[in-house]
Enzyme design. Structure first.
Site, PDB file in Angstrom:
ATOM      1  CG  MET A 148      -1.720  -1.325   1.352  1.00  0.00           C
ATOM      2  SD  MET A 148      -2.788  -1.739  -0.055  1.00  0.00           S
ATOM      3  CE  MET A 148      -3.534  -3.235   0.544  1.00  0.00           C
ATOM      4  CB  SER A 149       0.513   4.566   1.556  1.00  0.00           C
ATOM      5  OG  SER A 149      -0.583   4.924   0.748  1.00  0.00           O
ATOM      6  CB  VAL A 150       4.857   0.725   2.868  1.00  0.00           C
ATOM      7  CG1 VAL A 150       6.347   0.405   2.906  1.00  0.00           C
ATOM      8  CG2 VAL A 150       4.289   0.663   4.292  1.00  0.00           C
TER       9      VAL A 150
END
Length: 436
Positions: A148-150
């Site tokens: 995801m937004s990692v």
């Protein structure tokens, strides 16, 4: 609520729904649920990406481990010969570490918190060794999970490397590198504004608002479009349509907007003449000695989803965090410039960065800031994080010499519902390790 697909499922916040409305982590184990088993699977066990339903809970607990089966992707090659080495010394006492979640008077153990947050896999490293490693749900030690937004922090790290190498000037305007964005909301913004999410662009990810800009962004990156779609054909075309907030200047306030990462991905590719997947492979993945190839989801034009499209192996992600913690080094080898790692860890620890962050809507993260697409806690240990929806995280605690890497598939999307269990748990583990 309208169901978005492709990019939007990975970047949005979700409306609060109480935990009692969902079955627990054991009952929603994708193996137990039987998703996609059989040839063909039973109709009620078949997941569909075209309508976005594959990411409904608990279906998403299967999907996060199989994104490559639903969307076009491009590989991030690892080096098949020169792989990192890591020692393991498991400390089972970590399971029984007790902490109290935020806004609660009831203590719980670290082990209990994993089920409560629908953890799929977690690794704790201390002084360069793996001291805790567990897998749940459908994730296996050799599996790959959506970060995801990692993913944003990988894009930010690439930019930081280019800055340290003198190939990217963060004080220059975005339009100096991407003249196609002249006339858009990004005109007047610096590369640093983009890297630190302080652009004054008009962009909302409010899923309850049918007119929020997230819908147009999502459609631009969606590979499942209706036949009458006439909007932007890819991320870059969408970015040209973004407007500026009237009365606000770039650099004034932090605003977490995924499209900033898409702009940064465009900038680093323009500067180097290489796509994001190649940049991550050549500058991070191969030098790191990652054991497994990663992959990025692509938009309809083959542009990598910089803001949330990376899937990778959990151990590889933990070792990436360990490398950042260790000043860019791993196994005695300098992987990224020390200046890049230092800027990620310390560049946002300023009153100015904290003041910009304080103007955003994160009341529970008081005193935090943001730098190079990493979240900076500014706590007593100097901890900083990569964060993604549904519970993805890299948590680096320099004082405790600790790195935690976690994949999860909780029914909550937004971290504001996940943090009350996760952040105090990480801090408790850090205190335990420091006092061993």
């Amino acid at each position: 609520m309208k169901k978005a697909i492709f990019s939007s499922i990975l970047v949005a916040g979700a409306a609060f729904v109480s935990a009692q409305d969902y079955a627990d982590a054991v009952k929603t184990n994708p193996e137990t649920m039987g998703w996609m088993k059989g040839f063909p699977p039973a109709k009620e066990k078949t997941l569909h990406a075209s309508d976005g339903s594959f990411f409904d809970f608990p279906k998403l607990r299967y999907s996060v481990n199989h994104m490559q089966e639903f969307f076009p992707t491009r590989t991030v090659p690892a080096d098949q010969k020169n792989r990192y080495s890591v020692k393991t010394k498991i400390d089972n006492n970590i399971d029984s570490i007790i902490f109290t979640p935020w806004n609660s008077e009831t203590p719980m153990t670290f082990e209990q918190s994993l089920g409560a947050n629908y953890t799929d896999g977690i690794i704790v490293m201390h002084k360069g060794k793996i001291v805790y490693e567990k897998y749940f749900g459908g994730l296996t030690p050799d599996g790959k999970h959506a970060a995801m937004s990692v993913s944003k922090s990988f894009t930010g790290t690439i930019a930081s490397i280019l800055v340290a190498d003198g190939k990217l000037d963060p004080s220059k305007l975005v339009t100096d590198y991407i003249p196609e964005l002249k006339g858009s909301g990004y005109e007047g913004a610096t590369v640093r504004n983009v890297m630190d999410m302080t652009t004054a662009i008009k962009y909302s990810e409010d899923y309850n608002n049918p007119n929020a800009e997230i819908w147009a962004y999502s459609a631009a990156g969606n590979v499942f479009r209706p036949g009458d779609y006439k909007g932007p054909q890819n991320y870059y075309e969408y970015l040209k349509t973004v407007k500026k907030i009237e009365g606000q200047e770039h650099g004034e306030a932090f605003g977490y907007r995924t499209i900033n990462t898409e702009v940064l991905g465009w900038i680093v590719s323009r500067v180097t003449g290489k796509g994001l997947t190649q940049l991550v492979s050549e500058n991070i993945w191969k030098p790191l000695g990652a054991h497994y190839d990663g992959y990025y989801q692509l938009d309809p034009s083959g542009i990598a989803f910089a803001g949330g499209g990376f899937s990778l192996n959990l151990r590889d992600m933990a070792m990436f965090g360990e490398m950042i913690r260790n000043g860019g080094k791993l196994n005695g080898k300098q992987i990224i410039p020390a200046a890049a790692a230092k800027d990620i860890a310390e560049g946002g620890c300023t009153p100015e960065a904290q003041a910009a962050f304080a103007k955003s809507d994160y009341p529970a993260l008081k005193g935090w800031s943001y730098r190079d697409m990493w979240w900076i806690t500014n706590n007593a240990h100097g901890a900083y994080m990569a964060r993604g929806v549904h519970g993805q995280a890299i948590y680096i605690d320099p004082a405790a010499e600790m790195v935690i890497a976690r994949f999860a598939s909780t029914h909550y999307s937004s971290n504001k519902y996940i943090d009350p269990l996760s952040l105090p748990a990480y801090e408790a583990v850090a205190e335990y390790l420091m006092n061993k």
